[in-house]
Design an enzyme around this catalytic site. Structure first.
Site, PDB file in Angstrom:
ATOM      1  N   ASP A  67       0.821  -1.220   0.000  1.00 27.67           N
ATOM      2  CA  ASP A  67       0.000   0.000   0.000  1.00 27.67           C
ATOM      3  C   ASP A  67       0.855   1.271   0.000  1.00 27.67           C
ATOM      4  OD1 ASP A  67       0.625  -0.894   2.654  1.00 27.67           O
ATOM      5  OD2 ASP A  67      -0.866   0.473   3.496  1.00 27.67           O
ATOM      6  N   HIS A 140       7.999  -1.358  12.659  1.00 26.78           N
ATOM      7  CA  HIS A 140       6.858  -1.761  11.825  1.00 26.78           C
ATOM      8  C   HIS A 140       6.896  -3.208  11.355  1.00 26.78           C
ATOM      9  CE1 HIS A 140       3.279  -1.065   9.636  1.00 26.78           C
ATOM     10  NE2 HIS A 140       3.823  -1.224   8.448  1.00 26.78           N
TER      11      HIS A 140
HETATM   12 ZN    ZN Z   1       2.869  -0.910   6.483  1.00 26.97          ZN
END
Ligand code: ZN
Length: 307
Positions: A67, A140
């Site tokens: 994304d 992340h």
């Molecule tokens: Zn991500």
């Protein structure tokens, strides 16, 4: 210097929020535009704005999740059709080079301009006499970076009227005065260059968190910045979800902004679970901690004022 949010959603596109991309318009400063992330259909979003793809000079990728990068091959290819001749540099984590080169090679996409792809590590990733861009690691689950764009201070201009009044004619001496040096004039007078300069214009700083759990490194990166663009994938009460998926809540973003001494917070990367009323609640949650907070929406434009 303006921010233009091209996509403000998390994960998958929604009707009201495309996936992530943010433009930093530097048209006045350097006649160019920088992008931060390039989710799918970023080039379609650009069609609704005044941004010219050939003006895109740099693209900074925070991490390799789809994304944030699926829009790259299309945008890079289209830039060739739109008269792009100037060099473009893409900065990003390991893998960005293979992703772009493979996409372009197997689709036989030929670019009309030089493309530089730079796989980065923490530290300064770009510097010239106007700007320095630094990256730090975010949290992340995959390699991810936050970026700080720091504009350098612009030295004050010469006080021309005062120079005239003091009978100091233009000449080579002006370059020394411009540097604020102590100067002895031909007629024997000694002057301090600093007395003949307007105050310097302080450089601005914009910080992009990328996708991240609440992070001390991002907080330090955002120290005293003018605008912190921080992800807020989840609402305040969904703190466990945020942790589990390596994201932040509205409140965590606001605490980061407050503790960093940022001037303004813009929340982005909003989960599609928050629609309408729920989406406006997000801004309130952040503002309860950090009043100068807004929630980004697609095509929101925000000026980054001086001082
Ligand atoms: Zn991500």
């Amino acid at each position: 210097m303006e921010l233009l949010f091209l996509g403000t959603g998390a994960g998958i596109p929604a009707k009201s929020r495309n996936v992530t991309s943010i433009a930093l318009k530097l048209l006045e400063e350097r006649q160019s535009v920088w992008l931060f992330d390039c989710g799918e259909a970023t080039q379609h979003q650009i069609l609704h704005t005044s941004i010219k793809p050939r003006k895109i000079e740099k693209i900074f990728i925070t991490h390799m999740h789809g994304d944030h990068v699926y829009g790259l091959p299309g945008l890079l290819g289209s830039r060739s059709f739109q008269g792009g001749e100037d060099e473009l540099t893409v900065y990003g984590p390991k893998g960005i080079k293979a992703f772009i080169e493979t996409s372009l090679a197997v689709t036989k996409t030929h670019l009309t301009y030089p493309l530089v792809i730079q796989e980065i590590e923490e530290g300064a990733v770009f510097e010239d006499d106007q700007f320095i861009v630094t990256a730090v690691s975010a949290i992340h689950g995959v390699e991810a970076f936050g970026y700080r764009v720091q504009e350098k201070d612009v030295p004050g201009s010469l006080k021309a009227a005062l120079l005239k009044e003091m009978n100091i004619p233009p000449g080579p001496v002006y370059s020394k005065i411009k540097k604020g040096e102590i100067v002895t004039l031909e007629d024997g007078r000694t002057i301090n260059g600093e007395d003949f300069l307007e105050p310097p214009k302080k450089g601005r700083a914009v910080v992009f968190s990328g996708d991240t759990r609440v992070s001390d490194k991002i907080k330090e990166l955002a120290r005293d910045c003018d605008v912190l663009v921080h992800e807020a994938t989840f609402a305040k009460d969904d703190v466990k979800l945020a942790f589990d998926y390596f994201h932040s809540t509205t409140e965590q973003a606001a605490v980061t902004a407050k503790e960093a001494g940022a001037k303004q917070l813009i929340l982005t990367h909003i989960s599609a679970r928050y629609q309408g009323e729920a989406s406006s609640e997000l801004q309130k949650e952040a503002a309860a901690v950090f009043p100068n907070s807004i929630t980004a929406y697609d095509f929101l434009e925000v000026q980054v004022p001086r001082g």
